[in-house]
Design an enzyme around this catalytic site. Structure first.
Site, short mmCIF file in Angstrom:
data_model
loop_
_atom_site.label_atom_id
_atom_site.label_comp_id
_atom_site.label_asym_id
_atom_site.label_seq_id
_atom_site.Cartn_x
_atom_site.Cartn_y
_atom_site.Cartn_z
N GLU A 1 2.17 1.92 -3.16
CA GLU A 1 1.36 2.10 -4.32
C GLU A 1 0.91 3.65 -4.22
O GLU A 1 1.29 4.10 -5.25
CB GLU A 1 0.24 1.91 -3.80
CG GLU A 1 -1.15 1.83 -4.84
CD GLU A 1 -2.14 2.76 -3.66
OE1 GLU A 1 -2.29 3.59 -3.73
OE2 GLU A 1 -2.77 2.08 -3.02
N HIS A 2 1.43 3.62 -3.31
CA HIS A 2 1.29 5.65 -2.96
C HIS A 2 3.03 6.16 -3.39
O HIS A 2 3.02 7.16 -3.76
CB HIS A 2 1.12 5.79 -1.71
CG HIS A 2 -0.37 6.03 -1.06
ND1 HIS A 2 -1.03 7.12 -0.70
CD2 HIS A 2 -0.67 4.77 -1.18
CE1 HIS A 2 -1.92 6.59 -0.23
NE2 HIS A 2 -1.87 5.55 -0.82
N GLU B 1 -4.23 7.22 6.75
CA GLU B 1 -5.76 6.44 6.31
C GLU B 1 -6.04 5.37 6.61
O GLU B 1 -7.10 4.82 6.61
CB GLU B 1 -5.04 6.54 4.41
CG GLU B 1 -6.00 5.73 3.80
CD GLU B 1 -5.71 5.01 2.63
OE1 GLU B 1 -6.05 3.92 2.29
OE2 GLU B 1 -4.77 4.76 2.14
N HIS C 1 0.92 -0.50 -0.03
CA HIS C 1 -0.29 -0.27 0.43
C HIS C 1 0.58 1.14 0.41
O HIS C 1 0.80 1.85 -0.47
CB HIS C 1 -0.71 -0.16 1.36
CG HIS C 1 -1.59 1.46 1.41
ND1 HIS C 1 -2.66 1.15 2.02
CD2 HIS C 1 -1.82 2.01 0.31
CE1 HIS C 1 -3.52 2.64 2.30
NE2 HIS C 1 -3.42 2.80 1.10
#
Length: 1010
Positions: free
Chosen positions: A91-92, A189, A88
């Protein structure tokens, strides 16, 4: 369910994209790729071409279809073995700059340099996917370059890892004496994600059902494990997983395949050798006996029944790679709608408020699973629920399913194939992602009719076919997990305590040099975030690439029994779409708050000869769904005028037109309001859904509340869809006797379902339009007895405005004005059990047709991209934030999953000052225009063409005028509107925050705390 969104575009005459693609031959070599398979898929009007890359083994699937909304996606199998959230955070971080495009966040920058219809990235539990779509060929090439470079050659700078992943930093970075805290976009998040109890439950369920390999960890990142990830580990994960040999490329649409292949080969694949990626997921060892487990969550302050906040599910692992298709069918038959056995056994006795959101078939992991269970139940009912589940499975095995239920489901699939959505490529990419990720055949999945006929054949050969499956997969399956969840009053405290401990553990090992280093790195990051970015390395479209004139949508005004009808001929693939708008001007004030409830249940209580079960079956069997929803439409010329009503909408296959209108006639003429128990079930489900939605859409609730004191439209919006409605539904759900509510429904019905206050719209093919018109005529005749001249509640306040002055149609809109409404300032704080905030400020500005409206739209986009994004997300650590100009004439600021509250309000003010001081360039304005136009020109499905005119009276001429104003916006206009509407002292504004307990706000008398 199966393919949620299908079929969007005009079929072009002559040689279509699908026909051209059929000319490829197996074994043909194209730009380093070899064609492996070419298959026509007539169900979906496309041709699938499968290829593989000679040098690296990268897999490729192209779906050629006459759709101008072209899509690209690349996905990698990412199988983490810990919960640090490495896929994750990666991905950022890959989206924060790459070799050819080294600027800080090419991804967000491209949002304003392109006309994309979609741009995003997703981390699933075992793959990461990067899709985009656009209708412009040059734009496609630009975005493809940026995406390829991002995933294959990212910079992965340490600063980006700190910003996007996690870091230790002083609470105030410039003050070394302020305390050290965890910060980072993904860190915040995931804290937000885990404050959503349903998400928390689903995560535990997967981790515990599949404990052997990658599914036992949190791929998005467990907040307290994220700080264990190092920058080195991140770079290593990229090197091993983001390789062409571990990649699957998918393209869709009408652009030529060769160009895509050439660009992908030249810009990326030619630079790699083949590797053997070790990313496959081994099968889960099958348990020889069922397991039990328990988890806790935060209490829900808005739960419909505070004593019933437990969840219980049974989850079955399905090991055979048996046709996913049949299992998803079976899952629908078992749980979908009031005729399904589990609905009857679990929902109707009111043991819980609704199915848990994890319920149903889940094919997203290598081995599929099926889950059944309840949320909103009492701890005391645990054993009862387990017993009912076991009993229902036995009953299904004994009695099977009615033939009509199976037919209704297959009809639904037929409609899903015919209905044309605008994001078909994206739906397709998501639909095949999991199967393809584990080396299944994606093309087989697309052959829907073939799968349906195979299913019918199996049923014919063995009438007990489905029962045998249930016996095998559920009854005899020992790999079953029963997971319960209950609220723990001190859950959030324990969470905060655990975070403090983690923080302490990180801090106590720091030397003085480390402390100094953290302070300096904090300043370094702040400096990097504050320097102006040079984005000139990125490709961009120009404003001159935008079409100057909109395509014209012809509509024919008509009349059926005195009711105005708008007919719009469209290539709908044999579907008919019906809508009706009914105003609620004559409805007594005390009944208004009940309108959303009335809308959500009016098609679910039964009608005419049919009880609610039979009605649900008919709706499934004869239509693509029937729904009613509240509609508040602001006037386009005057902020204090609006139209209030409800909109009825439904669709059907052409052959079922009479049946669809018969269902509507029965709802108008003889709806049933006699089943208190059925109403209670629907109320509980609705209240639970609202309460679950707040942690997900908190920014929407904050914006709605902030706006309420600014215009009459916004005030009513808050009553219908804001926190007021959530509280109201909670109150209704807590009532022991709903008879008083039941009695109000026929009163509401008399005012709303009245042909006197109605106008209709039909979208269908030219061949079927006259038949559709005849059916509308008959329908209006059938419901004529409901027609009454009723006096509006406030007789002085109605203005009649023709829908389309030019067209000379009889359709008009009865607008309400509120002569006593005075806009005022208001600040509201909702204290909720979250660990993040949702912040909004709204300002009263101008309506759609006003000359300044276009400037405010451009200003909102520009301020978001060039100022607020940096302040609220990059520096502030919120998941998102920005400004938008709404059709209701309000300029709104918002933030999403935000660790800050009042600091964000200062950022909003800062944005206004930034614009007034003209700290932007012509390039910034052009980018904002591209961004606004990509929304204005988003594709519209045939089913929705002409809808803007029907609802708001916005004609093509008005759209064209607005378009010309957008093109004409200058820097002077932007500075001017920022000062005139948003400057301090100029505006009337409202503020709202949803968030955790806040000491300073509670002590401030200017805030209303709820």
């Amino acid at each position: 369910m199966l393919i949620s969104e299908v079929c969007n575009s005009w079929r072009s005459r002559g040689s279509s994209a699908g026909e051209r693609a059929l000319q490829y031959t197996v074994g043909q070599k194209i730009h380093g790729f070899t064609v492996k398979q070419v298959t026509a898929v007539p169900d979906l009007f496309l041709t699938a071409v499968k290829l593989s890359h000679d040098a690296t083994g990268a897999q490729y699937l192209h779906a050629a279809r006459d759709d101008s909304n072209n899509l690209f996606s690349v996905q990698f199998r990412t199988t983490p073995m810990d919960s640090t959230g490495v896929p994750h955070i990666l991905e950022h971080t890959v989206l924060c700059g790459s070799q050819r495009f080294p600027c800080r966040d090419p991804f967000f920058k491209m949002l304003n340099r392109s006309l994309s219809t979609f741009m995003n990235a997703f981390t699933a539990s075992d793959y990461t996917m990067y899709p985009f779509s656009t209708q412009n060929a040059k734009d496609f090439q630009n975005l493809l370059s940026v995406y390829l470079d991002a995933v294959f050659f990212p910079c992965l700078r340490e600063l980006d890892f700190w910003q996007e992943g996690w870091r230790l930093e002083h609470e105030t970075p410039t003050d070394p004496s302020s305390r050290l805290v965890f910060k980072g976009v993904v860190f915040n998040e995931m804290k937000g994600v885990f404050s959503d109890n349903e998400r928390l439950y689903a995560q535990h369920l997967q981790n515990k059902l599949l404990p052997d390999h990658t599914y036992s960890v949190v791929s998005g990142g467990e907040p307290l494990a994220i700080p264990d990830l190092t920058w080195e580990q991140l770079k290593h994960f990229h090197a091993t997983h983001y390789h062409p040999s571990n990649a699957r490329f998918f393209t869709y649409g009408d652009l030529p395949l060769e160009q895509h292949l050439q660009q992908i080969e030249e810009e990326a694949l030619s630079k790699f050798e083949r590797t053997e990626p070790n990313t496959a997921v081994p099968p889960q060892t099958h348990w020889d006996k069922p397991r039990l487990d328990h988890v806790t969550c935060r209490p829900d302050a808005l739960a419909p029944d505070p004593m019933k906040q437990n969840t219980l599910c049974m989850s079955y692992l399905i090991t055979d790679t048996f046709e996913v298709f049949i299992l998803s069918l079976l899952s629908s038959l078992m749980i979908s709608g009031p005729n399904s056995p589990f609905y009857k056994a679990l929902i109707e006795p009111e043991i819980g408020s609704d199915f848990s959101s994890s319920v149903g078939f889940d094919g997203s992991t290598r081995q599929a699973s099926f889950t059944i269970g309840l949320q909103g139940m009492a701890e005391a009912d645990t054993e009862t629920v387990k017993h009912i589940i076991a009993q229902s499975i036995d009953d299904i095995i004994a009695t099977g399913f009615e033939e009509e239920q199976i037919e209704a489901l297959l009809h639904k699939i037929e409609i899903q194939m015919k209905h044309q959505s605008t994001s078909f490529g994206l739906a397709l990419a998501s639909y095949i992602a999991s199967c393809w990720n584990h080396d299944g055949d994606p093309v087989q999945l697309l052959k829907i009719s073939e799968n349906v006929s195979r299913f019918r054949q199996c049923l014919k050969e063995n009438p007990r076919y489905l029962q045998d499956k249930v016996q095998h997969y559920f009854k005899d399956n020992t790999h079953r997990l029963t997971l319960t969840m209950s609220p723990d009053e001190s859950f959030l405290e324990k969470q905060a305590e655990a975070e403090e401990q983690k923080l302490h553990q990180k801090i106590q090992n720091l030397s003085d040099a480390d402390h100094k280093d953290i302070y300096e790195k904090g300043l370094q990051l702040l400096a990097a975030q504050s320097t102006a970015q040079d984005a000139s390395c990125l490709p961009a479209l120009k404003v001159s690439d935008i079409e100057p004139i909109i395509p014209y949508t012809p509509v024919q005004p008509g009349n059926a029994g005195g009711v105005p009808v708008q007919y719009c001929e469209q290539p709908t693939n044999g579907m008919v779409y019906f809508r009706a708008m009914c105003n609620l001007n004559s409805l007594p004030e005390d009944l208004k708050i009940y309108v959303p409830l009335f809308c959500s249940i009016i098609t679910k209580l039964g009608c005419g000869e049919l009880d609610y079960r039979q009605q649900a079956q008919r709706i499934e069997l004869k239509t693509g769904g029937m729904s009613v929803s509240p509609q508040i439409i602001p006037d386009t010329d005057d902020l204090d005028l609006y139209e209030q009503g409800i909109i009825l909408s439904s669709s059907c296959l052409e052959r079922n037109l009479p049946d669809m209108f018969q269902l509507w006639s029965d709802i108008f003429n003889c709806p049933r309001f006699d089943d208190e128990q059925r109403l209670r079930v629907l109320v509980m489900m609705s209240a639970q859904e609202l309460s679950n939605g707040i942690s997900y859409s908190g920014h929407m609730y904050a914006m709605t509340r902030a706006a309420r004191s600014l215009t009459p439209t916004a005030d009513l919006q808050e009553a219908f869809s804001g926190m007021d409605q959530v509280k109201f539904m909670k109150r209704i759900a807590e009532m022991t006797d709903l008879t008083s509510v039941l009695r109000k429904l026929p009163r509401i019905k008399r005012h709303l379902l009245n042909p006197e206050n109605m106008r209709c719209a039909v979208n269908a093919t030219p061949q079927k339009m006259s038949e559709a018109a005849g059916e509308v005529e008959r329908f209006i005749g059938n419901i004529a007895a409901n027609r009454k001249e009723r006096k509006p509640v406030r007789p002085t306040v109605v203005e009649v405005r023709p829908l389309d002055p030019q067209a000379g149609s009889s359709a008009s809109r009865k607008l309400i004005s509120e002569p006593h409404f005075k806009p005022c300032q208001m600040k509201t704080y909702f204290q909720l059990p979250f660990n993040v905030n949702f912040v909004s400020e709204c300002v009263r500005a101008v309506p759609f047709t006003h000359a300044d409206y276009a400037s405010l739209c451009i200003l909102a986009r520009m301020m978001t991209a060039k100022f607020l994004h940096g302040e609220i997300r990059e520096k502030g650590g919120a998941y998102g934030g920005g400004a938008r100009m709404g059709g209701g004439g309000l300029f709104s600021f918002y933030s999403y999953r935000d660790p800050n509250s009042t600091q964000t309000l200062s950022a909003f003010r800062g944005g206004v000052e930034w614009a007034r001081a003209a700290k932007f360039t012509q390039q910034d304005i052009d980018e904002a225009k591209l961004s606004v136009f990509s929304a204005v020109d988003a594709p519209v499905a045939p089913s929705d063409k002409g809808l803007g005119r029907f609802l708001n009276g916005i004609t093509d001429e008005m759209k064209q005028r607005y378009r010309e104003r957008l093109f004409a916006v200058t820097d002077k206009n932007l500075i001017d509107v920022a000062g005139r509407y948003l400057g301090v002292g100029q505006q009337t504004c409202g503020v709202a925050i949803l968030g955790p307990e806040n000491e300073s706000i509670r002590k401030d008398p200017s805030w209303v705390v709820k």
